[in-house]
Motif scaffolding. Structure first.
Motif, PDB file in Angstrom:
ATOM      1  N   LYS A 248       0.811  -1.211   0.000  1.00 26.87           N
ATOM      2  CA  LYS A 248       0.000   0.000   0.000  1.00 26.87           C
ATOM      3  C   LYS A 248       0.848   1.268   0.000  1.00 26.87           C
ATOM      4  O   LYS A 248       0.333   2.376   0.168  1.00 26.87           O
ATOM      5  CB  LYS A 248      -0.924   0.015   1.233  1.00 26.87           C
ATOM      6  CG  LYS A 248      -1.820  -1.206   1.347  1.00 26.87           C
ATOM      7  CD  LYS A 248      -2.670  -1.388   0.099  1.00 26.87           C
ATOM      8  CE  LYS A 248      -3.518  -2.642   0.189  1.00 26.87           C
ATOM      9  NZ  LYS A 248      -4.263  -2.903  -1.050  1.00 26.87           N
ATOM     10  N   GLY A 249       2.173   1.084  -0.172  1.00 30.48           N
ATOM     11  CA  GLY A 249       3.053   2.242  -0.269  1.00 30.48           C
ATOM     12  C   GLY A 249       3.545   2.778   1.049  1.00 30.48           C
ATOM     13  O   GLY A 249       4.145   3.862   1.096  1.00 30.48           O
ATOM     14  N   VAL A 250       3.342   2.048   2.136  1.00 34.46           N
ATOM     15  CA  VAL A 250       3.781   2.509   3.451  1.00 34.46           C
ATOM     16  C   VAL A 250       5.234   2.077   3.678  1.00 34.46           C
ATOM     17  O   VAL A 250       5.544   0.895   3.559  1.00 34.46           O
ATOM     18  CB  VAL A 250       2.875   1.944   4.558  1.00 34.46           C
ATOM     19  CG1 VAL A 250       3.348   2.419   5.933  1.00 34.46           C
ATOM     20  CG2 VAL A 250       1.429   2.349   4.318  1.00 34.46           C
ATOM     21  N   PRO A 251       6.146   3.023   4.004  1.00 32.33           N
ATOM     22  CA  PRO A 251       7.552   2.659   4.186  1.00 32.33           C
ATOM     23  C   PRO A 251       7.808   2.042   5.557  1.00 32.33           C
ATOM     24  O   PRO A 251       7.040   2.233   6.509  1.00 32.33           O
ATOM     25  CB  PRO A 251       8.272   4.009   4.051  1.00 32.33           C
ATOM     26  CG  PRO A 251       7.267   5.010   4.525  1.00 32.33           C
ATOM     27  CD  PRO A 251       5.929   4.473   4.111  1.00 32.33           C
ATOM     28  N   GLY A 252       8.920   1.308   5.634  1.00 30.66           N
ATOM     29  CA  GLY A 252       9.345   0.715   6.895  1.00 30.66           C
ATOM     30  C   GLY A 252      10.767   0.212   6.768  1.00 30.66           C
ATOM     31  O   GLY A 252      11.408   0.353   5.720  1.00 30.66           O
ATOM     32  N   ILE A 253      11.295  -0.365   7.822  1.00 31.46           N
ATOM     33  CA  ILE A 253      12.658  -0.900   7.793  1.00 31.46           C
ATOM     34  C   ILE A 253      12.682  -2.263   8.472  1.00 31.46           C
ATOM     35  O   ILE A 253      11.811  -2.588   9.278  1.00 31.46           O
ATOM     36  CB  ILE A 253      13.677   0.045   8.473  1.00 31.46           C
ATOM     37  CG1 ILE A 253      13.274   0.311   9.932  1.00 31.46           C
ATOM     38  CG2 ILE A 253      13.818   1.344   7.703  1.00 31.46           C
ATOM     39  CD1 ILE A 253      14.311   1.105  10.713  1.00 31.46           C
ATOM     40  N   ARG A 254      13.694  -3.041   8.127  1.00 27.53           N
ATOM     41  CA  ARG A 254      13.961  -4.311   8.778  1.00 27.53           C
ATOM     42  C   ARG A 254      15.463  -4.369   9.077  1.00 27.53           C
ATOM     43  O   ARG A 254      16.269  -3.694   8.433  1.00 27.53           O
ATOM     44  CB  ARG A 254      13.575  -5.496   7.882  1.00 27.53           C
ATOM     45  CG  ARG A 254      12.110  -5.516   7.443  1.00 27.53           C
ATOM     46  CD  ARG A 254      11.176  -5.829   8.583  1.00 27.53           C
ATOM     47  NE  ARG A 254       9.811  -6.041   8.116  1.00 27.53           N
ATOM     48  CZ  ARG A 254       8.903  -5.083   7.993  1.00 27.53           C
ATOM     49  NH1 ARG A 254       9.237  -3.828   8.285  1.00 27.53           N
ATOM     50  NH2 ARG A 254       7.673  -5.371   7.584  1.00 27.53           N
ATOM     51  N   ASN A 255      15.840  -5.196  10.013  1.00 25.50           N
ATOM     52  CA  ASN A 255      17.239  -5.314  10.421  1.00 25.50           C
ATOM     53  C   ASN A 255      18.011  -6.161   9.420  1.00 25.50           C
ATOM     54  O   ASN A 255      17.631  -7.302   9.139  1.00 25.50           O
ATOM     55  CB  ASN A 255      17.316  -5.935  11.820  1.00 25.50           C
ATOM     56  CG  ASN A 255      18.722  -5.930  12.383  1.00 25.50           C
ATOM     57  OD1 ASN A 255      19.688  -5.605  11.699  1.00 25.50           O
ATOM     58  ND2 ASN A 255      18.835  -6.269  13.651  1.00 25.50           N
ATOM     59  N   ILE A 256      19.126  -5.631   8.895  1.00 26.25           N
ATOM     60  CA  ILE A 256      19.916  -6.362   7.901  1.00 26.25           C
ATOM     61  C   ILE A 256      20.532  -7.625   8.494  1.00 26.25           C
ATOM     62  O   ILE A 256      20.823  -8.589   7.767  1.00 26.25           O
ATOM     63  CB  ILE A 256      21.025  -5.456   7.307  1.00 26.25           C
ATOM     64  CG1 ILE A 256      21.663  -6.119   6.077  1.00 26.25           C
ATOM     65  CG2 ILE A 256      22.084  -5.141   8.352  1.00 26.25           C
ATOM     66  CD1 ILE A 256      20.723  -6.319   4.928  1.00 26.25           C
ATOM     67  N   ALA A 257      20.701  -7.677   9.822  1.00 18.38           N
ATOM     68  CA  ALA A 257      21.335  -8.845  10.454  1.00 18.38           C
ATOM     69  C   ALA A 257      20.476 -10.091  10.363  1.00 18.38           C
ATOM     70  O   ALA A 257      20.955 -11.198  10.639  1.00 18.38           O
ATOM     71  CB  ALA A 257      21.652  -8.538  11.916  1.00 18.38           C
ATOM     72  N   THR A 258      19.204  -9.952   9.954  1.00 18.70           N
ATOM     73  CA  THR A 258      18.369 -11.142   9.752  1.00 18.70           C
ATOM     74  C   THR A 258      18.780 -11.911   8.502  1.00 18.70           C
ATOM     75  O   THR A 258      18.329 -13.032   8.291  1.00 18.70           O
ATOM     76  CB  THR A 258      16.883 -10.753   9.636  1.00 18.70           C
ATOM     77  OG1 THR A 258      16.725  -9.848   8.536  1.00 18.70           O
ATOM     78  CG2 THR A 258      16.384 -10.083  10.911  1.00 18.70           C
ATOM     79  N   VAL A 259      19.637 -11.300   7.677  1.00 14.52           N
ATOM     80  CA  VAL A 259      20.099 -11.931   6.444  1.00 14.52           C
ATOM     81  C   VAL A 259      21.558 -12.349   6.620  1.00 14.52           C
ATOM     82  O   VAL A 259      22.395 -11.552   7.057  1.00 14.52           O
ATOM     83  CB  VAL A 259      19.973 -10.979   5.241  1.00 14.52           C
ATOM     84  CG1 VAL A 259      20.473 -11.657   3.963  1.00 14.52           C
ATOM     85  CG2 VAL A 259      18.520 -10.531   5.073  1.00 14.52           C
ATOM     86  N   LYS A 260      21.849 -13.576   6.273  1.00 18.55           N
ATOM     87  CA  LYS A 260      23.223 -14.076   6.316  1.00 18.55           C
ATOM     88  C   LYS A 260      23.729 -14.303   4.894  1.00 18.55           C
ATOM     89  O   LYS A 260      22.952 -14.626   3.990  1.00 18.55           O
ATOM     90  CB  LYS A 260      23.308 -15.381   7.100  1.00 18.55           C
ATOM     91  CG  LYS A 260      22.967 -15.235   8.579  1.00 18.55           C
ATOM     92  CD  LYS A 260      23.067 -16.575   9.297  1.00 18.55           C
ATOM     93  CE  LYS A 260      22.744 -16.428  10.775  1.00 18.55           C
ATOM     94  NZ  LYS A 260      22.842 -17.725  11.489  1.00 18.55           N
ATOM     95  N   LEU A 261      25.034 -14.131   4.728  1.00 20.23           N
ATOM     96  CA  LEU A 261      25.687 -14.399   3.445  1.00 20.23           C
ATOM     97  C   LEU A 261      26.559 -15.635   3.577  1.00 20.23           C
ATOM     98  O   LEU A 261      27.288 -15.791   4.562  1.00 20.23           O
ATOM     99  CB  LEU A 261      26.533 -13.199   3.011  1.00 20.23           C
ATOM    100  CG  LEU A 261      27.378 -13.385   1.740  1.00 20.23           C
ATOM    101  CD1 LEU A 261      26.480 -13.558   0.518  1.00 20.23           C
ATOM    102  CD2 LEU A 261      28.323 -12.213   1.540  1.00 20.23           C
ATOM    103  N   GLY A 262      26.480 -16.498   2.575  1.00 18.92           N
ATOM    104  CA  GLY A 262      27.332 -17.680   2.510  1.00 18.92           C
ATOM    105  C   GLY A 262      27.444 -18.099   1.059  1.00 18.92           C
ATOM    106  O   GLY A 262      27.345 -17.276   0.150  1.00 18.92           O
ATOM    107  N   SER A 263      27.635 -19.380   0.815  1.00 19.70           N
ATOM    108  CA  SER A 263      27.753 -19.840  -0.569  1.00 19.70           C
ATOM    109  C   SER A 263      27.264 -21.265  -0.696  1.00 19.70           C
ATOM    110  O   SER A 263      27.208 -22.014   0.279  1.00 19.70           O
ATOM    111  CB  SER A 263      29.210 -19.752  -1.062  1.00 19.70           C
ATOM    112  OG  SER A 263      30.031 -20.683  -0.375  1.00 19.70           O
ATOM    113  N   ASN A 264      26.920 -21.615  -1.927  1.00 20.06           N
ATOM    114  CA  ASN A 264      26.602 -22.993  -2.268  1.00 20.06           C
ATOM    115  C   ASN A 264      27.933 -23.720  -2.427  1.00 20.06           C
ATOM    116  O   ASN A 264      28.614 -23.587  -3.435  1.00 20.06           O
ATOM    117  CB  ASN A 264      25.794 -23.038  -3.558  1.00 20.06           C
ATOM    118  CG  ASN A 264      25.407 -24.445  -3.949  1.00 20.06           C
ATOM    119  OD1 ASN A 264      25.784 -25.413  -3.287  1.00 20.06           O
ATOM    120  ND2 ASN A 264      24.664 -24.569  -5.020  1.00 20.06           N
TER     121      ASN A 264
END
Length: 478
Positions: A248-264
């Motif tokens: 609906k176009g309402v802005p917000g934020i989320r914590n980047i630490a919920t995403v992890k980086l790794g590899s296959n």
């Protein structure tokens, strides 16, 4: 005195000549484009020696046996790196005479110009003079130039490490200078991303994604890096926050630490992202044959974080900064990827089979006088990833008997939710029974069905039979 002075001048001249000869090493700078793209390298005509005096080849046995000019490696069969144990095979570099004094020497009778060859610990002829001095076949004074090549197959097969690879060469003609020289391959220090993934779009289009108990894997596609130096992969997010815009176009934020980086695979270690660079390499990416390293970076979100932080319909965006950085931190190559996760609006209303029928039985005077109410526990399982309102309606404004409409109005039945003060009379017009619902997954609702006293009393005198009506539940996004 005059004799002595001439002698001293002669010594000075010899010393000057010696200095020039020592400086006559052959440097070949190999462009990174040839290395990384694995395309053949061909040099411009390059001076290897100089000939100031002679114009004819040497012949032995009364001028009947030509002495071919040759090159011989004195340092072994390989090119040796100046600061590591790395080597390149002698076959990596090919060469051929280009000119002597500006043009190719005469081949005369049975003379010939060999094709491209490589250095060897055995003498290799770089020209085949005519068979006898009687047939002539001389050459011009001046620079002796060669053309050098590295075939594309050599770039695929070997590892070219930044620095200098050299081989000591001796040639057999005293009048050609220098007599000894080094052939040096100069490899630049460079790191380059060969794959460019500037935007990664990921779409979540099913609520079942949030019912999976395992970690959600977001594949960022294959990454390939060309390099002549050892490197580590560093990474960070551009911000501590993931930017969110609801459907609906309402802005917000989320914590980047919920995403992890790794590899296959085992190329990268798995760590939560932050806005500070971290080394994600499981081990250093060393220079390898073909000068390319590849891996598949992946993003990981736990099942719990996916439900808590990425459930609401809308778009989640953040920028991932990847940096291939040499182990000595002298050079690096950056690549930024804009990650966009699009969660499509999805909603579900499920009524278990055990709750599909609601029965009111009127058998006593009290039931007609006072009405009845029933609570059906967990009758509705509700999922919606947008803010919503819940409505109820009937398919007709009257109850039916045996498929035929009666005069019993649908509004004698009121429907509401346990814990809410709203009891909506049933009609074909949708009635709101749940207000300002927030995004939710698999919420169980207790539904209250009521036929109040006035409605029950309107049933007095009706035929003793079964009357039915269909009830429908629906969402409206807000």
């Amino acid at each position: 005195m005059k004799t002595i002075r001439a002698f001293l001048i002669g010594i000075f001249t010899v010393f000057c000549g010696t200095t020039v000869m020592k400086a006559q090493d052959v440097y070949l700078s190999i462009p990174e484009n040839n290395i990384f793209n694995r395309t053949e390298f061909t040099s411009v005509p390059t001076r290897v020696m100089a000939n100031a005096n002679r114009t004819n080849w040497d012949y032995a046995f009364f001028g009947l046996a030509p002495v071919a000019p040759t090159f011989t490696s004195m340092s072994g069969p390989t090119f040796t790196h100046s600061s590591s144990s790395s080597t390149l095979p002698g076959s990596t570099l090919l060469w051929q005479l280009e000119s002597m004094g500006g043009q190719l020497p005469s081949t005369g009778f049975s003379g010939s110009l060999p094709g491209f060859q490589s250095f060897s610990t055995s003498a290799v002829k770089w020209f085949e003079p005519p068979g006898s001095v009687l047939f002539g076949g001389g050459f011009n004074r001046g620079n002796i130039n060669f053309t050098f090549k590295i075939p594309s197959a050599q770039f695929s097969a070997n590892a070219y490490r930044a620095g200098n690879y050299s081989m000591d060469i001796i040639q057999n003609y005293n009048d050609f200078t220098p007599r000894n020289f080094k052939t040096i391959l100069v490899i630049p220090s460079s790191i380059r991303w060969l794959t460019t993934s500037l935007t990664k779009y990921i779409e979540i289009s099913s609520l079942n994604e949030y019912r999976i108990t395992g970690t959600r894997v977001l594949n960022l596609d294959n990454a390939e890096i060309a390099h002549t130096v050892d490197f580590n992969l560093w990474a960070k997010a551009a911000s501590t926050n993931i930017q969110f815009t609801s459907s609906k176009g309402v802005p917000g934020i989320r914590n980047i630490a919920t995403v992890k980086l790794g590899s296959n695979g085992s190329a990268l270690t798995t760590k939560p992202l932050s806005n500070d660079f971290q080394n994600f390499s499981a081990s250093t990416f060393n220079v390898v044959g073909g000068n390319r390293s590849s891996f598949t970076p992946e993003l990981y979100v736990s099942a719990e974080d996916l439900k808590n932080s990425f459930f609401e319909a809308g778009t989640y965006t953040f920028e991932l900064n990847l940096n291939a950085r040499s182990t000595d931190n002298s050079i690096n190559s950056l690549q930024n990827t804009a990650v966009q996760v699009k969660v499509l609006p999805r909603s579900e209303i499920t009524i278990p089979s055990s709750g599909r029928n609601v029965n009111f039985n009127f058998n006593t005077a009290a039931q007609y006088a006072e009405g009845q109410s029933q609570v059906i526990p967990n009758q509705i399982i509700l999922s919606n990833n947008e803010s919503f309102e819940l409505y109820v309606k009937s398919d007709e404004n009257y109850f039916k008997k045996g498929g035929l409409q009666t005069d019993i109005n649908s509004n004698i039945l009121q429907i509401g939710m346990d814990g809410s003060s709203v009891n909506a009379p049933l009609s074909k017009t949708p009635q709101k029974i749940l207000f300002n619902g927030t995004p939710v997954l698999d919420r169980q609702l207790n539904v209250i069905y009521t036929i109040p006293a006035t409605g029950a009393q309107s049933l007095v005198g009706k035929e003793n039979t079964t009357y039915s009506i269909n009830v429908y539940y629906s969402f409206t996004a807000i």
